[in-house]
Design an enzyme around this catalytic site. Structure first.
Site, PDB file in Angstrom:
ATOM      1  N   CYS A 144       1.091  10.099   2.631  1.00  0.00           N
ATOM      2  CA  CYS A 144       1.669   9.945   3.959  1.00  0.00           C
ATOM      3  C   CYS A 144       3.199   9.986   3.898  1.00  0.00           C
ATOM      4  O   CYS A 144       3.776  11.051   3.777  1.00  0.00           O
ATOM      5  CB  CYS A 144       1.131   8.680   4.624  1.00  0.00           C
ATOM      6  SG  CYS A 144       1.298   8.762   6.418  1.00  0.00           S
ATOM      7  N   HIS A 170      -4.358   9.333   3.973  1.00  0.00           N
ATOM      8  CA  HIS A 170      -4.467   8.222   3.021  1.00  0.00           C
ATOM      9  C   HIS A 170      -5.815   8.330   2.300  1.00  0.00           C
ATOM     10  O   HIS A 170      -6.755   7.586   2.630  1.00  0.00           O
ATOM     11  CB  HIS A 170      -4.397   6.883   3.754  1.00  0.00           C
ATOM     12  CG  HIS A 170      -3.039   6.559   4.276  1.00  0.00           C
ATOM     13  ND1 HIS A 170      -2.055   6.012   3.490  1.00  0.00           N
ATOM     14  CD2 HIS A 170      -2.490   6.735   5.496  1.00  0.00           C
ATOM     15  CE1 HIS A 170      -0.960   5.839   4.208  1.00  0.00           C
ATOM     16  NE2 HIS A 170      -1.191   6.272   5.426  1.00  0.00           N
ATOM     17  N   GLU A 180      -6.713   7.179  -0.327  1.00  0.00           N
ATOM     18  CA  GLU A 180      -7.080   5.935  -1.035  1.00  0.00           C
ATOM     19  C   GLU A 180      -8.163   5.154  -0.285  1.00  0.00           C
ATOM     20  O   GLU A 180      -8.920   4.404  -0.889  1.00  0.00           O
ATOM     21  CB  GLU A 180      -5.845   5.047  -1.261  1.00  0.00           C
ATOM     22  CG  GLU A 180      -5.148   4.491  -0.012  1.00  0.00           C
ATOM     23  CD  GLU A 180      -4.055   5.399   0.539  1.00  0.00           C
ATOM     24  OE1 GLU A 180      -4.125   6.624   0.302  1.00  0.00           O
ATOM     25  OE2 GLU A 180      -3.135   4.899   1.215  1.00  0.00           O
TER      26      GLU A 180
HETATM   27  N1  GLN Z   1       6.257   6.149   8.742  1.00  0.00           N
HETATM   28  C1  GLN Z   1       5.582   7.407   8.638  1.00  0.00           C
HETATM   29  C2  GLN Z   1       4.925   7.808   9.952  1.00  0.00           C
HETATM   30  O1  GLN Z   1       4.727   6.990  10.813  1.00  0.00           O
HETATM   31  C3  GLN Z   1       4.564   7.374   7.527  1.00  0.00           C
HETATM   32  C4  GLN Z   1       3.426   6.456   7.791  1.00  0.00           C
HETATM   33  C5  GLN Z   1       2.600   6.119   6.583  1.00  0.00           C
HETATM   34  O2  GLN Z   1       3.055   6.285   5.453  1.00  0.00           O
HETATM   35  N2  GLN Z   1       1.393   5.625   6.792  1.00  0.00           N
HETATM   36  O3  GLN Z   1       4.597   8.937  10.145  1.00  0.00           O
END
Ligand code: GLN
Length: 556
Positions: free
Chosen positions: A402, A531, A533
């Protein structure tokens, strides 16, 4: 013959559609690992052939965990259907290997919200709306919902906090009423048995007091699970049994152990599953523990380490360090390492140290692989970008999750494409070249400060580019991974980035949102907007983590 008999005895319970609730409460202190205990008991029941799911009750006023800071409450777990949930749901999913929907997390905020909404609509027909019975009825409806919608044999219900907390009283009252109303309920109370340094003796008094409180509420525990450093001895067991009004054999010792997945075996050794079934008049149907036992045995024998650095920022709370903020990433690294017969050696690195002292970046050479996980806000960003640059330039296997992908794109734009003044909109609202920008529908949401449950959340499909490394790792053309973000790769820069060698190896089906990226000439430089994970399981590692560990193994 015996097998058939077991089957016959087991069947009526299923046919009747009777669901059994196992209620897990905690006492003495928080942080005893009730979530793991719940997941482990659920797992044993599942391995014995039953259909098991789990729920978590969080007595806080927040409607979900989405607005909680990770250093405040640990990681925010994201469900397939887009819930932002307490991390204990992550333990349940990993152990039980099922997808759990968001309504399996109940909070005070949700319950009160619903009761007030119903009152405003006149649904209580002129009655005085009160904590008992109206709030407790709402709680019971929510606890019973999974079994109304699915045929579960067991629903594990973990009540957050400790007995004696002001805020969970109504939840305890609700589960007390359930037994009275004819639900099949077993109560398990998890407590702590400390050993005082000065005495060297295990003390049972805190447990006695905690159970006393529980009984004052009207709940007599069926089992007491004692968390302690060393196994509980018979003297303490007898004492707890006597003062807490349970049979000695129903006091289950849960002493410290090398691996959370092995807690299942600790319980099995004390016949906890058989004892639960006996109290419910259900005979054991079959024992499917062999594979699980083999898995635990294997991970205990692994010696060859793989060093993976997680470069994040949500580590410090007061003077202590907290790894809970990245628990799913840590578990996913473990699963993939075990799959490759390696012993995970995970290092938590605060990216801010590289901002204070860039020379420290060379310490990354000691690692076999690097992960930059998800994150929000401005702090620690430059340290992460420097880490990514170092991995890219020094051929250290890299996995970006992300924010870890967004910053990999920023780093590439700045240092390879040489786009001056490029960055993520999240970091600089007025940046001339926002290579990472708001997902269009997020602009209004943020302007109006509607922060709760409004990110791009849950599982979304991505189409993978044939011939790419990501495609090879997944072995599929279309994958679903879970998301939680407001920003995305700005489509206007995609062509320019790709011309300089970066490959976007997975996109949303409409082709607009970049979901995966890689750098082909690097030993392993892979990142995703998702994600992965959250979908890693002990016996089924997430493909991108598996790829990272395989590359790390090669580097070694
Ligand atoms: N802050 C970033 C966004 O909102 C990444 C979010 C994250 O890593 N879950 O897009």
């Amino acid at each position: 013959m015996v097998k058939n008999l077991n089957y016959v005895l087991y069947l009526p319970c299923r046919l009747k559609g009777m669901v059994n609730y196992i209620i897990i409460t905690g006492g003495v202190i928080s942080g005893l690992g009730k979530g793991i205990t719940t997941a482990c008991i659920g797992k044993i029941l599942q391995l014995h052939g039953y259909k098991v799911t789990a729920m978590k009750i969080d007595p806080y006023m927040n409607c979900d965990a989405g607005t909680l800071r990770p250093t405040e409450h640990g990681e925010v777990w994201v469900t397939e259907d887009g819930g932002e949930i307490d991390q204990d749901l992550g333990h349940y999913e990993r152990f039980l290997d099922i997808n759990i929907p968001k309504y399996h997390n109940i909070t005070t905020g949700q319950v009160y919200g619903k009761v007030i909404e119903k009152e405003r609509k006149g649904k209580y027909l002129g009655k005085t709306v009160q904590p008992i019975p109206h709030v407790t009825d709402e709680i019971k409806n929510r606890i019973r919902r999974p079994s109304n919608e699915n045929s579960w044999d067991f629903v594990m219900v973990e009540i957050g906090g400790t007995v004696g907390d002001y805020e969970n009283v109504l939840f305890l009252e609700a589960v007390r009423q359930m037994k009275l109303e004819g639900d099949s309920v077993q109560y398990l109370h998890v407590t702590y048995v400390p050993v005082l340094d000065t005495l060297g003796e295990a003390k049972t008094k805190p447990t006695q007091h905690s159970v006393k409180l529980l009984r004052e509420i009207g709940i007599q525990p069926d089992f007491i699970i004692t968390r302690s450093e060393e196994p509980l001895d018979n003297v303490r067991r007898e004492k707890i049994a006597m003062f807490c009004n349970v049979h000695e054999e129903d006091v289950i010792s849960d002493s410290n152990i090398d691996n959370v997945y092995a807690v299942t075996l600790l319980f099995e050794k004390q016949n906890l599953c058989a004892k639960i079934l006996k109290k419910l008049n259900i005979r054991k149907s079959h024992n499917g523990l062999q594979n699980w036992e083999k898995f635990i045995k294997k991970i205990r024998t692994l010696k060859n380490p793989v060093k993976i650095g997680i470069v994040g920022k949500y580590f410090d709370i007061g003077t202590s360090q907290l790894s809970d903020s990245y628990i799913s990433v840590i578990e996913a690294v473990k699963h993939a390492s075990w799959n490759n017969n390696l012993k995970p050696d995970i290092r938590w690195i605060d990216s801010k140290i590289f901002e204070k002292n860039p020379k420290k970046l060379s310490t990354l050479d000691k690692l076999d692989g690097i992960i930059v996980p998800g994150g929000f806000g401005l702090s620690g960003i430059q340290g992460k970008i420097d880490t990514i640059r170092y991995s890219r330039e020094h051929g250290i296997p890299y996995l970006g999750l992300c924010l870890g992908m967004q910053l990999a794109v920023v780093e590439y734009a700045q240092n390879v494409c040489c786009i001056e003044n490029s960055h993520s909109r999240e970091v600089d609202k007025k940046i001339p070249h926002p290579v990472i920008d708001f997902i269009p529908d997020q602009v209004k949401i943020v302007q109006e400060s509607r922060y709760g449950a409004t990110m791009r959340l849950g599982a979304y499909p991505a189409l993978l580019k044939k011939g790419s490394l990501v495609h090879k790792l997944y072995g599929q053309n279309k994958v679903y991974e879970r998301h939680r973000h407001r920003y995305e790769v700005n489509p206007e820069y995609v062509e320019r980035l790709e011309k300089s060698g970066l490959v976007f190896s997975g996109r949303s089906p409409d082709g607009i949102l970049m979901e995966f990226m890689e750098i082909p000439e690097h030993p392993y430089f892979v990142a995703t907007q998702a994600h992965p994970e959250f979908k890693s399981r002990p016996l089924k590692p997430a493909p991108l983590f598996d790829g990272l560990i395989k590359a790390a193994k090669k580097k070694k």
